[in-house]
Design an enzyme around this catalytic site. Structure first.
Site, PDB file in Angstrom:
ATOM      1  N   CYS A   1     -11.622  60.105  29.525  1.00  0.00           N
ATOM      2  CA  CYS A   1     -10.882  61.334  29.227  1.00  0.00           C
ATOM      3  C   CYS A   1     -11.700  62.240  28.297  1.00  0.00           C
ATOM      4  O   CYS A   1     -12.686  62.793  28.730  1.00  0.00           O
ATOM      5  CB  CYS A   1      -9.491  61.026  28.705  1.00  0.00           C
ATOM      6  SG  CYS A   1      -8.374  62.394  29.034  1.00  0.00           S
TER       7      CYS A   1
ATOM      8  N   HIS B   1      -7.370  57.719  32.978  1.00  0.00           N
ATOM      9  CA  HIS B   1      -7.375  56.542  32.094  1.00  0.00           C
ATOM     10  C   HIS B   1      -7.263  55.255  32.910  1.00  0.00           C
ATOM     11  O   HIS B   1      -6.146  54.786  33.145  1.00  0.00           O
ATOM     12  CB  HIS B   1      -6.196  56.615  31.116  1.00  0.00           C
ATOM     13  CG  HIS B   1      -6.278  57.741  30.145  1.00  0.00           C
ATOM     14  ND1 HIS B   1      -6.724  57.574  28.858  1.00  0.00           N
ATOM     15  CD2 HIS B   1      -5.988  59.058  30.286  1.00  0.00           C
ATOM     16  CE1 HIS B   1      -6.691  58.740  28.233  1.00  0.00           C
ATOM     17  NE2 HIS B   1      -6.248  59.659  29.074  1.00  0.00           N
TER      18      HIS B   1
ATOM     19  N   GLU C   1      -7.744  52.392  31.932  1.00  0.00           N
ATOM     20  CA  GLU C   1      -7.250  51.293  31.074  1.00  0.00           C
ATOM     21  C   GLU C   1      -5.754  51.055  31.244  1.00  0.00           C
ATOM     22  O   GLU C   1      -5.271  49.965  30.931  1.00  0.00           O
ATOM     23  CB  GLU C   1      -7.597  51.554  29.599  1.00  0.00           C
ATOM     24  CG  GLU C   1      -6.825  52.668  28.894  1.00  0.00           C
ATOM     25  CD  GLU C   1      -7.440  54.052  29.068  1.00  0.00           C
ATOM     26  OE1 GLU C   1      -8.208  54.263  30.025  1.00  0.00           O
ATOM     27  OE2 GLU C   1      -7.131  54.937  28.237  1.00  0.00           O
TER      28      GLU C   1
HETATM   29  N1  GLN Z   1      -8.126  66.466  24.561  1.00  0.00           N
HETATM   30  C1  GLN Z   1      -8.525  66.357  25.915  1.00  0.00           C
HETATM   31  C2  GLN Z   1      -7.629  67.142  26.863  1.00  0.00           C
HETATM   32  O1  GLN Z   1      -6.520  67.465  26.508  1.00  0.00           O
HETATM   33  C3  GLN Z   1      -8.645  64.910  26.345  1.00  0.00           C
HETATM   34  C4  GLN Z   1      -7.367  64.158  26.308  1.00  0.00           C
HETATM   35  C5  GLN Z   1      -7.522  62.661  26.277  1.00  0.00           C
HETATM   36  O2  GLN Z   1      -8.588  62.134  25.928  1.00  0.00           O
HETATM   37  N2  GLN Z   1      -6.469  61.937  26.593  1.00  0.00           N
HETATM   38  O3  GLN Z   1      -8.000  67.451  27.968  1.00  0.00           O
END
Ligand code: GLN
Length: 533
Positions: free
Chosen positions: A383, A509, A511
């Site tokens: 992410c 994600h 995970e």
């Molecule tokens: N802050 C980033 C976004 O909003 C990544 C979010 C995250 O790592 N869950 O796109």
């Protein structure tokens, strides 16, 4: 006929109610029953999505896009079920439903009160009888309900009242499991049951007689101690089970089975017990995790120096290690204080760049990525970690020194990570990110296509920003490939640098979908690459 198991906790918090609920679910599944596990949290937030990880650890995301308590991660990892937005309820959501109804005029003429209106709404959700809301075709054999917090908390009182009423209404179809703590007093060399007695008294004062007591303890409890608890608390001896500290949380179901917890529960429900299931795949997993001797060190680059903040990533790495025959040792690398030029990178065989929000610590992530890319260290960006991979590549390879994410610098000329189109008009913060599972199409011939072994995958998201398509051509030409895209929107979901040992970033994600019996292919391949030197 659905049966209900309520799990409460007393004496202190952090006893591991989530692990016990997951273990009960696992043991019932092993006997062929369908289950679901839900968590009721007594705080006022609608969901933990707006909470700082320091307050409540990781925010777990369900397939249908609910931001939830990290215990739901345990439920899914232990049992392989898919939880939904109906599996994570807070006091805030209960009140919101009731207040919205009141405004609509559903209760015209009536005074709205905690009892019965709030408790009725809690009961409705605990029973899940109007299952159509989450698209459930039928209810499972068992609904396990974990209530957050500790007995005696003011906040959890309405939940306890709802359980009391349900216990009365459901009769033999409801069982209450209460988890307590038996402290060991070193000076007296004694294990003390008094806190447990008080905790049960408190429950009884609320009209709830626990059927099963699970005693958390650091030392083995003798039969005498269990007998004492049983007779003081009006609980059958076979229903007083101890939960000693174990080297791994995944040993808890087996330990509970050994003491006959699942059989005792079935007897309480009046269900024939039958043979004890063997749980072979689970035992194979435990045997593998014990036999591994070789250690693999993985650096976790993030800003939250707190075990629970990256819970699912930690578990996914550990599980992938077990199936690769190694012990994964995690080394937290604080991205806020990291000096990548002096850090001893030889301590780690691979690096994970963690998710996150906001400016704090991002330059450390970018510096770590530069080192890893230039020195061919296996690297997994998740992410925000993937977004930082994209930014680092722009700054160093594409030559855009000021490249950034619009999240950190809305005015940057080279916004290689930009706000998603649909997010531009969003003003409310809660529950408005791109959340939940979306399709992703993998490019033929790419590393990820080979790892997944299929073309179309589905993974969970939680973000507002995305790879800026405007730069796609430049990235591809210079060696960073955009190999996973959403088939409808075209959003870039995965980047990789093919020439390197393992350099993959995912906007989603992975995970969240790694489980004990089904470790995630990306984590599996990441660890495999590190050990196949
Ligand atoms: N802050 C980033 C976004 O909003 C990544 C979010 C995250 O790592 N869950 O796109």
């Amino acid at each position: 006929m659905t049966r209900y198991i309520f799990v409460t906790g007393g004496v202190v918090s952090s006893l591991g109610k989530g692990i016990i609920s997951s273990s009960i679910g696992k043991l019932l599944q092993a006997r062929g029953y369908s289950i679901t596990i839900q968590k009721f949290d007594p705080y006022i937030n609608i969901d933990p999505g707006t909470l700082n990880p320091y307050e409540h650890g990781e925010c777990y995301v369900t397939v249908d896009g609910m931001e939830t308590d990290l215990d739901l991660g345990h439920y899914e990892r232990f049992t392989g079920i898919h939880t939904t937005r109906e599996n994570s309820i807070t006091t805030g959501r209960i009140y919101k439903t009731v207040i919205d109804r009141e405004r609509r005029g559903d209760y015209l003429g009536k005074t709205i009160q905690v009892v019965p209106h709030i408790t009725d709404e809690i009961k409705r959700r605990m029973l899940r009888t109007d299952g159509t809301e989450e698209g459930e075709s039928r209810l499972p054999d068992f609904v396990i309900t974990e209530v957050g917090g500790t007995i005696g908390d003011i906040e959890s009182a309405p939940f306890m009242e709802a359980i009391r009423q349900l216990r009365w209404e459901l009769g033999k179809r409801a069982v209450c499991v209460h988890l307590t703590y038996v402290p060991y007093l070193k000076a007296a060399d004694e294990l003390k049951t008094k806190p447990t007695q008080h905790s049960v008294k408190e429950l009884q004062g609320m009209g709830i007689q626990p059927d099963v007591l699970i005693l958390r303890t650091e030392k083995h409890l003798s039969d005498g101690v269990r007998q004492k608890v049983a007779s003081f608390c009006n609980v059958d001896l076979e229903c007083v089970v101890q939960s000693e500290d174990l080297p791994s949380i995944y040993e808890v179901p087996v330990n509970m089975q050994r003491q006959g917890l699942d059989a005792a529960l079935l007897r309480k429900f009046g269900i024939p017990v039958g043979e004890t299931p063997k749980m072979e795949p689970w035992h194979r997993f435990l045997a593998l995790s014990k036999s591994a001797t070789k250690e693999v060190n993985i650096g976790l680059v993030g800003k939250y120096d707190l075990q629970d903040a990256y819970k699912s990533i930690r578990e996914s790495l550990a599980l992938a290690g077990v199936y690769n025959g190694v012990k994964v040792k995690l080394k937290f690398i604080n991205s806020e204080t990291l000096d990548a030029s002096t850090f001893d990178w030889s301590q780690v065989g691979g690096v994970v760049i963690c998710p996150g929000f906001g400016q704090r610590g991002i330059e450390g992530k970018i510096d770590a990525l530069k080192y890893c890319r230039e020195h061919n260290v296996p690297t997994f960006g998740i992410c925000l970690g993937m977004q930082m991979m994209v930014i680092e590549f722009a700054r160093d390879v594409l030559g855009y020194k000021d490249a950034n994410s619009a999240e950190m610098d809305p005015n940057t000329a080279h916004n290689v990570i930009d706000i998603m189109e649909e997010q531009k008009t969003v003003t409310q913060k809660g529950g408005t990110m791109r959340l939940g599972a979306y399709d992703c199409k993998l490019r033929e011939g790419s590393r990820v296509r080979q790892i997944y072994g299929e073309e179309l995958i589905r993974e969970r998201h939680r973000h507002r920003y995305e790879f800026n398509d405007k730069y796609l051509g430049e990235y591809e030409e210079k060696g960073m490939q955009c190999v996973g895209r959403n088939p409808e929107s075209g959003l870039v979901e995965i980047v990789e640098i093919p020439g390197l040992r393992w350099f993959i970033g995912t906007q989603f994600h992975p995970e969240y979908s790694s489980t004990v019996l089904n470790p995630h292919p990306l984590f599996m391949d990441f660890i495999k690459t590190i050990i196949d030197e």
